[in-house]
Design a protein around this motif. Structure first.
Motif, PDB file in Angstrom:
ATOM      1  N   UNK A 337     -15.605  27.741  -5.919  1.00  0.00           N
ATOM      2  CA  UNK A 337     -16.166  26.593  -6.712  1.00  0.00           C
ATOM      3  C   UNK A 337     -16.776  27.000  -8.039  1.00  0.00           C
ATOM      4  N   UNK A 338     -16.843  26.320  -9.000  1.00  0.00           N
ATOM      5  CA  UNK A 338     -17.464  26.832 -10.277  1.00  0.00           C
ATOM      6  C   UNK A 338     -18.924  26.403 -10.343  1.00  0.00           C
ATOM      7  N   UNK A 339     -19.487  26.090  -9.255  1.00  0.00           N
ATOM      8  CA  UNK A 339     -20.932  26.019  -9.198  1.00  0.00           C
ATOM      9  C   UNK A 339     -21.447  26.771  -7.599  1.00  0.00           C
ATOM     10  N   UNK A 340     -22.535  27.069  -7.556  1.00  0.00           N
ATOM     11  CA  UNK A 340     -22.859  27.526  -6.350  1.00  0.00           C
ATOM     12  C   UNK A 340     -22.502  26.310  -5.038  1.00  0.00           C
ATOM     13  N   UNK A 343     -20.107  21.516  -2.417  1.00  0.00           N
ATOM     14  CA  UNK A 343     -19.888  20.156  -1.976  1.00  0.00           C
ATOM     15  C   UNK A 343     -20.043  19.175  -3.390  1.00  0.00           C
ATOM     16  N   UNK A 344     -20.932  20.027  -4.118  1.00  0.00           N
ATOM     17  CA  UNK A 344     -21.247  19.343  -5.463  1.00  0.00           C
ATOM     18  C   UNK A 344     -19.999  19.445  -6.389  1.00  0.00           C
ATOM     19  N   UNK A 345     -19.385  20.563  -6.269  1.00  0.00           N
ATOM     20  CA  UNK A 345     -18.251  20.864  -7.155  1.00  0.00           C
ATOM     21  C   UNK A 345     -17.155  19.640  -6.653  1.00  0.00           C
ATOM     22  N   UNK A 355      -9.115  15.305  -4.885  1.00  0.00           N
ATOM     23  CA  UNK A 355      -9.602  15.239  -3.889  1.00  0.00           C
ATOM     24  C   UNK A 355      -9.437  16.685  -2.948  1.00  0.00           C
ATOM     25  N   UNK A 356     -10.868  17.594  -3.191  1.00  0.00           N
ATOM     26  CA  UNK A 356     -10.700  18.656  -2.472  1.00  0.00           C
ATOM     27  C   UNK A 356     -11.738  18.789  -1.549  1.00  0.00           C
ATOM     28  N   UNK A 357     -11.428  19.835  -0.323  1.00  0.00           N
ATOM     29  CA  UNK A 357     -12.373  19.865   0.662  1.00  0.00           C
ATOM     30  C   UNK A 357     -13.633  21.129   0.445  1.00  0.00           C
ATOM     31  N   UNK A 358     -14.715  20.846   0.449  1.00  0.00           N
ATOM     32  CA  UNK A 358     -15.762  21.993   0.390  1.00  0.00           C
ATOM     33  C   UNK A 358     -15.371  22.887   1.864  1.00  0.00           C
ATOM     34  N   UNK A 359     -15.549  24.100   1.662  1.00  0.00           N
ATOM     35  CA  UNK A 359     -15.261  24.874   3.018  1.00  0.00           C
ATOM     36  C   UNK A 359     -16.386  25.371   3.903  1.00  0.00           C
ATOM     37  N   UNK A 360     -17.458  24.556   3.567  1.00  0.00           N
ATOM     38  CA  UNK A 360     -18.797  24.715   4.207  1.00  0.00           C
ATOM     39  C   UNK A 360     -18.267  24.556   5.786  1.00  0.00           C
ATOM     40  N   UNK A 362     -15.795  25.295   7.212  1.00  0.00           N
ATOM     41  CA  UNK A 362     -14.789  26.526   7.860  1.00  0.00           C
ATOM     42  C   UNK A 362     -15.779  27.836   7.826  1.00  0.00           C
ATOM     43  N   UNK A 363     -17.107  27.493   7.754  1.00  0.00           N
ATOM     44  CA  UNK A 363     -17.656  28.706   7.893  1.00  0.00           C
ATOM     45  C   UNK A 363     -17.773  29.691   6.655  1.00  0.00           C
ATOM     46  N   UNK A 364     -17.360  29.232   5.452  1.00  0.00           N
ATOM     47  CA  UNK A 364     -17.330  30.000   4.102  1.00  0.00           C
ATOM     48  C   UNK A 364     -17.881  29.235   3.032  1.00  0.00           C
ATOM     49  N   UNK A 365     -19.053  28.828   2.901  1.00  0.00           N
ATOM     50  CA  UNK A 365     -19.583  27.910   1.851  1.00  0.00           C
ATOM     51  C   UNK A 365     -19.517  28.516   0.171  1.00  0.00           C
ATOM     52  N   UNK A 366     -19.345  27.652  -0.516  1.00  0.00           N
ATOM     53  CA  UNK A 366     -19.292  28.036  -2.006  1.00  0.00           C
ATOM     54  C   UNK A 366     -17.735  27.828  -2.433  1.00  0.00           C
TER      55      UNK A 366
END
Lengths: 395, 395
Positions: A337-340, A343-345, A355-360, A362-366
């Motif tokens: 993501x282009x910011x930390x 989820x915000x991204x 529509x994108x899915x944050x990978x938090x 999936x055990x790999x945030x960011x």
């Protein structure tokens, strides 16, 4: 009294499902063609005509009682035979029909395989990023799931952390290659090292550590990718397969466990899967689907669109300065993501109908996951929107 | 290490399967028409043409991605709606689609229903004679199965023993009517009394005792039988159904749980079944089968042969002096053996190529089961052989 743990699970809504529902609702509002929905991993290419033809042929010519009757509890013999043949031919294995256990997709395959090689209370290791459904599959069998953090530079295996986390209670390790969500395939080098560690540690601990290889994306491999057959590297491998993606049949729930003939207890594992079925109420995938897939198990749907889409998306992401590992297969890609906070991204992207899915989860945030099992024309329009989003929000 | 409990289960061969395998082997020797195989409960009548036609129509006209795509995790909406409508119309219920959870047959239905209304360690009661697969279904969910001995005069419920065995740990009771193996249907009187006891005891214990009603033979009911719909008697009922027998589709693994809308927690149970599926790796029955059955769920195969066969067998048994309760439905009958050990009796019958199953494994020793899902012509010839056997061996 109703079961409290299952009731509690109702509270935790799936992020992917929520996003997909949002996309559908938003589509009704502004026209579905204007929503760039990369949330769901649903195959977008037609089922091979040969499958449909074989289904119709079976329905028109076979005796209904044979066609729709109980299959043997360890599966339709023709289905087992054809799969063994196809795997042997393509991967130089030596499976017999007795090593193939038909299941309701890869979900059923993992649920059976993991029960066959563990006792409740044992530990199973997975590698991030990982498919979140491993949670219920593993804990549903009374096991502890521990997740080895990702090597976020390559999305191969983080061996340092793996070696730290391995312990005597680990009875199985689960890998998923090509991987959902990263799209990365484990290389020859990765699998060679993994196998060596599992061999050494099995010896050190005095018990076999089984490798469960979850491979529904095995047939979606891109040009130049190093994506070898996992079971070739380590005898104690149970390969868990689904035809959901390769034949575009996710709703028909058809797959299998393939037990490496050289694995410890090879002669018991398929019959044990038959016993495991009795307790879960599963009892074999549908008879007619087993018979029809037997005919087409060596072929695939036209999967080329996924590679076309990947190349368009990867080039755009690189051009826009994203950190991203090029997928070796699947229909997923997992840029940083282009910011930390991813989820915000993803929230900000949603404002642009991306529509994108944050990978938090999936055990790999960011990072975020894009499932590009959609029309190429739409992918191209989505890239225009992505450029606009990045330039307006992140300059 | 491979799982020891499942490995141990491999030793215990199914009596029914052994007998059926014997019958097949013997058939090869002396001609299958000369072996009177009453061992297996496999439907012997054709699937309705309407089902086949609908399958072909779906395959010829529907978009493959819709037809074979993932169903929603709680099932195909049309399937759920049509089943609710059919049950409401035929049994005066008021199910909505939200009360129907599609499963892989009755096995899947029981596996889900029992997990939804218990916690591991709880107790479940069944009534002998009972379907032996309840063993793995119940213990596979981490529960204790206790079996109430049979009322061998009527094969209704032995209420005295039931009342003795009921205790605070019992969270669910499972019934199977019309019954495998006795063929007997629970009467209005039986179900009224059962419901009253469950109501009283739920109140006394301060928790709901759920009734799991296993009813794959619900549509095979004979003239004059009193075989009412179980859920009408007791609100806290989960009906577990399979189309295996009514549509002759056992291999397609299609059924459902129907949750009584007035039961405690009715709004949670179907969504909870969706969560339970994640752990067992089951994830909904096949998409195309759900869609085709939606079209024909109100009809049945031509089931009349089962009643014809039953009448022939029952009359012969009575004539030969057997003690036998007349079945109200199914394709089973369960006479008393002509000597104390039904195992010995069945061994002797086997010498006459009459393949009967001793009911010791069904929790009611001293009897034997005949599954008469075979051609009437063969039933008639079998009766000649039975007369010979009885007159020669038991005079």
């Amino acid at each position: 009294m109703i079961n409290e743990s299952y009731k509690k699970m109702l509270g935790a809504k799936s992020v992917i499902r929520e996003l997909s529902e949002y996309a559908t609702a938003r589509g009704k509002e502004i026209g579905y063609e204007n929503v760039f929905d990369f949330s769901l991993g649903n195959p977008s290419v037609a089922v091979p005509q040969e499958f449909t033809d074989e289904m119709i042929r079976l329905l028109e010519t076979e005796d209904t009682m044979t066609l729709h009757g109980y299959t043997p509890s360890l599966g339709n013999p023709l289905y087992k035979e054809k799969i063994a043949e196809s795997l042997n031919e393509r991967f130089g294995m030596n499976y017999g029909p007795e090593h193939i256990f038909p299941t309701t997709g890869a979900a059923g395959a993992i649920a059976h395989a993991v029960r066959a090689v563990t006792e409740p209370g044992d530990e199973v290791l997975a590698f991030a990023p990982f498919f979140p459904e491993y949670g219920p599959y593993i804990t549903g069998a009374g096991l502890k799931l521990s997740v080895v953090p990702a090597d976020t530079d390559t999305f191969q295996i983080n061996f340092d952390r793996f070696l730290e986390m391995l312990n005597e209670k680990v009875m199985a390790v689960i890998v998923n290659t090509p991987n959902n969500p990263s799209g990365v395939a484990y290389s020859t080098q990765t699998l060679t090292r993994l196998a060596q560690i599992l061999k050494d540690k099995s010896e050190e601990y005095g018990h076999t550590i089984y490798l469960l290889s979850d491979e529904p994306y095995r047939e979606i491999v891109f040009k130049g990718a190093d994506a070898p057959y996992v079971s070739k590297f380590y005898d104690n491998t149970l390969s868990c397969y689904s035809f959901s993606k390769s034949l575009s049949l996710p709703g028909e729930r058809i797959g299998y466990v393939a037990v490496n003939p050289a694995c410890d207890g090879a002669e018991y594992i398929v019959p044990m899967c038959g016993q495991i079925s009795r307790g879960t109420g599963h009892n074999c995938p549908p008879s007619i689907i087993q018979q029809a897939v037997a005919k087409v198990c060596g072929m695939t749907a036209d999967l080329s669109v996924y590679e076309t889409n990947m190349n368009i998306i990867y080039a755009t992401l690189v051009d826009l300065g994203f950190t991203v590992v090029k997928p070796g297969g699947t229909f997923y890609i997992m840029p940083k993501a282009l910011e930390e906070s991813s989820i915000e991204f993803c929230k900000k992207a949603k404002e642009y109908d991306l529509i994108f899915v944050p990978t938090d989860g999936f055990g790999a945030p960011g990072f975020f996951r894009m499932a590009y099992c959609i029309d190429t024309e739409k992918v191209e329009r989505a890239m225009v929107r992505l450029r606009q989003f990045v330039s307006e929000v992140y300059r």
